[in-house]
Design a protein around this motif. Structure first.
Motif, PDB file in Angstrom:
ATOM      1  N   SER A  25      45.755  38.195  30.749  1.00 32.83           N
ATOM      2  CA  SER A  25      46.890  38.239  29.832  1.00 32.83           C
ATOM      3  C   SER A  25      47.621  39.583  29.907  1.00 32.83           C
ATOM      4  O   SER A  25      48.815  39.657  29.652  1.00 32.83           O
ATOM      5  CB  SER A  25      46.456  37.936  28.397  1.00 32.83           C
ATOM      6  N   ILE A  26      46.903  40.626  30.286  1.00 30.24           N
ATOM      7  CA  ILE A  26      47.503  41.956  30.417  1.00 30.24           C
ATOM      8  C   ILE A  26      48.112  42.155  31.801  1.00 30.24           C
ATOM      9  O   ILE A  26      49.213  42.677  31.942  1.00 30.24           O
ATOM     10  CB  ILE A  26      46.443  43.050  30.157  1.00 30.24           C
ATOM     11  N   HIS A  27      47.369  41.744  32.827  1.00 27.88           N
ATOM     12  CA  HIS A  27      47.769  41.963  34.231  1.00 27.88           C
ATOM     13  C   HIS A  27      47.566  40.672  35.029  1.00 27.88           C
ATOM     14  O   HIS A  27      46.539  40.523  35.717  1.00 27.88           O
ATOM     15  CB  HIS A  27      46.941  43.083  34.861  1.00 27.88           C
ATOM     16  N   PRO A  28      48.496  39.739  34.951  1.00 30.62           N
ATOM     17  CA  PRO A  28      48.334  38.449  35.652  1.00 30.62           C
ATOM     18  C   PRO A  28      48.095  38.586  37.161  1.00 30.62           C
ATOM     19  O   PRO A  28      47.305  37.833  37.724  1.00 30.62           O
ATOM     20  CB  PRO A  28      49.644  37.711  35.372  1.00 30.62           C
ATOM     21  N   GLN A  29      48.767  39.539  37.797  1.00 31.61           N
ATOM     22  CA  GLN A  29      48.569  39.715  39.244  1.00 31.61           C
ATOM     23  C   GLN A  29      47.146  40.144  39.557  1.00 31.61           C
ATOM     24  O   GLN A  29      46.559  39.719  40.545  1.00 31.61           O
ATOM     25  CB  GLN A  29      49.545  40.738  39.812  1.00 31.61           C
ATOM     26  N   LEU A  30      46.587  40.987  38.726  1.00 34.03           N
ATOM     27  CA  LEU A  30      45.205  41.426  38.922  1.00 34.03           C
ATOM     28  C   LEU A  30      44.261  40.243  38.771  1.00 34.03           C
ATOM     29  O   LEU A  30      43.344  40.061  39.574  1.00 34.03           O
ATOM     30  CB  LEU A  30      44.842  42.531  37.931  1.00 34.03           C
ATOM     31  N   TYR A  31      44.491  39.440  37.770  1.00 36.36           N
ATOM     32  CA  TYR A  31      43.660  38.256  37.540  1.00 36.36           C
ATOM     33  C   TYR A  31      43.659  37.356  38.778  1.00 36.36           C
ATOM     34  O   TYR A  31      42.612  36.875  39.198  1.00 36.36           O
ATOM     35  CB  TYR A  31      44.171  37.495  36.321  1.00 36.36           C
ATOM     36  N   GLU A  32      44.819  37.165  39.369  1.00 42.39           N
ATOM     37  CA  GLU A  32      44.922  36.326  40.574  1.00 42.39           C
ATOM     38  C   GLU A  32      44.182  36.933  41.753  1.00 42.39           C
ATOM     39  O   GLU A  32      43.696  36.214  42.618  1.00 42.39           O
ATOM     40  CB  GLU A  32      46.382  36.094  40.933  1.00 42.39           C
ATOM     41  N   ARG A  33      44.078  38.247  41.801  1.00 42.62           N
ATOM     42  CA  ARG A  33      43.337  38.909  42.882  1.00 42.62           C
ATOM     43  C   ARG A  33      41.832  38.791  42.686  1.00 42.62           C
ATOM     44  O   ARG A  33      41.064  38.859  43.636  1.00 42.62           O
ATOM     45  CB  ARG A  33      43.709  40.401  42.967  1.00 42.62           C
ATOM     46  N   ILE A  34      41.400  38.613  41.417  1.00 43.08           N
ATOM     47  CA  ILE A  34      39.975  38.533  41.100  1.00 43.08           C
ATOM     48  C   ILE A  34      39.470  37.095  41.067  1.00 43.08           C
ATOM     49  O   ILE A  34      38.374  36.808  41.531  1.00 43.08           O
ATOM     50  CB  ILE A  34      39.693  39.197  39.727  1.00 43.08           C
ATOM     51  N   MET A  35      40.271  36.193  40.527  1.00 45.06           N
ATOM     52  CA  MET A  35      39.837  34.823  40.264  1.00 45.06           C
ATOM     53  C   MET A  35      40.585  33.802  41.105  1.00 45.06           C
ATOM     54  O   MET A  35      41.727  34.018  41.496  1.00 45.06           O
ATOM     55  CB  MET A  35      40.069  34.490  38.782  1.00 45.06           C
ATOM     56  N   ASP A  36      39.932  32.669  41.359  1.00 44.93           N
ATOM     57  CA  ASP A  36      40.585  31.502  41.934  1.00 44.93           C
ATOM     58  C   ASP A  36      40.117  30.280  41.142  1.00 44.93           C
ATOM     59  O   ASP A  36      39.449  30.435  40.115  1.00 44.93           O
ATOM     60  CB  ASP A  36      40.313  31.361  43.437  1.00 44.93           C
ATOM     61  N   SER A  37      40.440  29.097  41.588  1.00 41.24           N
ATOM     62  CA  SER A  37      40.116  27.895  40.819  1.00 41.24           C
ATOM     63  C   SER A  37      38.609  27.666  40.675  1.00 41.24           C
ATOM     64  O   SER A  37      38.168  26.965  39.765  1.00 41.24           O
ATOM     65  CB  SER A  37      40.767  26.666  41.455  1.00 41.24           C
ATOM     66  N   ALA A  38      37.806  28.288  41.539  1.00 38.96           N
ATOM     67  CA  ALA A  38      36.354  28.111  41.488  1.00 38.96           C
ATOM     68  C   ALA A  38      35.653  29.208  40.678  1.00 38.96           C
ATOM     69  O   ALA A  38      34.449  29.143  40.465  1.00 38.96           O
ATOM     70  CB  ALA A  38      35.790  28.075  42.905  1.00 38.96           C
ATOM     71  N   GLY A  39      36.392  30.219  40.233  1.00 43.55           N
ATOM     72  CA  GLY A  39      35.793  31.337  39.498  1.00 43.55           C
ATOM     73  C   GLY A  39      36.135  32.647  40.171  1.00 43.55           C
ATOM     74  O   GLY A  39      37.230  32.813  40.704  1.00 43.55           O
ATOM     75  N   VAL A  40      35.187  33.586  40.168  1.00 45.77           N
ATOM     76  CA  VAL A  40      35.409  34.876  40.816  1.00 45.77           C
ATOM     77  C   VAL A  40      35.524  34.637  42.318  1.00 45.77           C
ATOM     78  O   VAL A  40      34.714  33.929  42.916  1.00 45.77           O
ATOM     79  CB  VAL A  40      34.256  35.858  40.516  1.00 45.77           C
ATOM     80  N   ARG A  41      36.566  35.206  42.905  1.00 46.61           N
ATOM     81  CA  ARG A  41      36.778  35.024  44.351  1.00 46.61           C
ATOM     82  C   ARG A  41      35.537  35.461  45.131  1.00 46.61           C
ATOM     83  O   ARG A  41      34.839  36.402  44.743  1.00 46.61           O
ATOM     84  CB  ARG A  41      38.000  35.813  44.816  1.00 46.61           C
ATOM     85  N   ARG A  42      35.322  34.787  46.208  1.00 51.70           N
ATOM     86  CA  ARG A  42      34.126  35.001  47.024  1.00 51.70           C
ATOM     87  C   ARG A  42      33.953  36.448  47.477  1.00 51.70           C
ATOM     88  O   ARG A  42      32.846  36.963  47.549  1.00 51.70           O
ATOM     89  CB  ARG A  42      34.204  34.063  48.231  1.00 51.70           C
ATOM     90  N   PHE A  43      35.053  37.112  47.783  1.00 49.31           N
ATOM     91  CA  PHE A  43      34.970  38.459  48.336  1.00 49.31           C
ATOM     92  C   PHE A  43      35.275  39.544  47.304  1.00 49.31           C
ATOM     93  O   PHE A  43      35.635  40.657  47.662  1.00 49.31           O
ATOM     94  CB  PHE A  43      35.886  38.590  49.551  1.00 49.31           C
ATOM     95  N   VAL A  44      35.130  39.197  46.022  1.00 47.31           N
ATOM     96  CA  VAL A  44      35.270  40.188  44.959  1.00 47.31           C
ATOM     97  C   VAL A  44      33.898  40.379  44.325  1.00 47.31           C
ATOM     98  O   VAL A  44      33.231  39.414  43.968  1.00 47.31           O
ATOM     99  CB  VAL A  44      36.299  39.738  43.897  1.00 47.31           C
ATOM    100  N   ASN A  45      33.493  41.605  44.214  1.00 49.39           N
ATOM    101  CA  ASN A  45      32.206  41.931  43.600  1.00 49.39           C
ATOM    102  C   ASN A  45      32.449  42.557  42.236  1.00 49.39           C
ATOM    103  O   ASN A  45      33.286  43.447  42.098  1.00 49.39           O
ATOM    104  CB  ASN A  45      31.426  42.905  44.489  1.00 49.39           C
ATOM    105  N   ILE A  46      31.730  42.079  41.245  1.00 54.84           N
ATOM    106  CA  ILE A  46      31.828  42.627  39.903  1.00 54.84           C
ATOM    107  C   ILE A  46      30.438  43.082  39.481  1.00 54.84           C
ATOM    108  O   ILE A  46      29.473  42.325  39.573  1.00 54.84           O
ATOM    109  CB  ILE A  46      32.378  41.589  38.908  1.00 54.84           C
ATOM    110  N   TYR A  47      30.378  44.322  39.040  1.00 51.40           N
ATOM    111  CA  TYR A  47      29.116  44.910  38.610  1.00 51.40           C
ATOM    112  C   TYR A  47      29.209  45.251  37.126  1.00 51.40           C
ATOM    113  O   TYR A  47      30.190  45.839  36.682  1.00 51.40           O
ATOM    114  CB  TYR A  47      28.803  46.181  39.408  1.00 51.40           C
ATOM    115  N   LEU A  48      28.207  44.857  36.377  1.00 50.84           N
ATOM    116  CA  LEU A  48      28.093  45.198  34.969  1.00 50.84           C
ATOM    117  C   LEU A  48      27.012  46.252  34.859  1.00 50.84           C
ATOM    118  O   LEU A  48      25.832  45.976  35.137  1.00 50.84           O
ATOM    119  CB  LEU A  48      27.731  43.962  34.135  1.00 50.84           C
ATOM    120  N   ASN A  49      27.420  47.475  34.512  1.00 43.90           N
ATOM    121  CA  ASN A  49      26.461  48.585  34.430  1.00 43.90           C
ATOM    122  C   ASN A  49      25.614  48.664  35.698  1.00 43.90           C
ATOM    123  O   ASN A  49      24.389  48.730  35.649  1.00 43.90           O
ATOM    124  CB  ASN A  49      25.578  48.455  33.188  1.00 43.90           C
ATOM    125  N   ASP A  50      26.259  48.594  36.838  1.00 42.32           N
ATOM    126  CA  ASP A  50      25.643  48.721  38.167  1.00 42.32           C
ATOM    127  C   ASP A  50      24.828  47.519  38.622  1.00 42.32           C
ATOM    128  O   ASP A  50      24.122  47.593  39.618  1.00 42.32           O
ATOM    129  CB  ASP A  50      24.773  49.981  38.260  1.00 42.32           C
TER     130      ASP A  50
END
Length: 100
Positions: free
Chosen positions: A36-61
């Motif tokens: 809602s804040i940065h739609p372009q960023l959201y599109e770079r992170i997510m696709d219709s299946a969830g988090v894009r395959r080549f995006v890594n997200i770390y929560l507290n490492d």
């Protein structure tokens, strides 16, 4: 508020922000707020299946793929790091597409 730290490659999609602060909740809720804040960023992170395959997200490492994915709880003091996989390179003379 939870803090999202962005890799340099993603910053142009977030008005060049190094980090974003969002409300805590599940990872899915946090990413929805990011959208809602940065739609372009959201599109770079997510696709219709969830988090894009080549995006890594770390929560507290810790990779969120091993903590529950989009259902992972993100607390007020947590730090998320969003890092796209980087691939490629060049030959010694800089030619990216040289064929043998």
């Amino acid at each position: 508020m939870a803090r999202i730290v962005l890799a340099t490659a993603l910053r142009p999609a977030a008005a060049h922000a190094k980090e974003i602060r969002v409300s805590a909740g599940t990872l899915e809720e946090v990413l929805s707020e990011v959208g809602s804040i940065h739609p372009q960023l959201y599109e770079r992170i997510m696709d219709s299946a969830g988090v894009r395959r080549f995006v890594n997200i770390y929560l507290n490492d810790e990779d969120v793929r091993s903590t529950g994915g989009l259902a992972t709880e993100v607390g007020e003091d947590d730090v998320l790091m969003v890092i796209p996989a980087v691939a490629g390179g060049s030959t010694e003379d800089g030619d990216l597409h040289r064929e043998s």
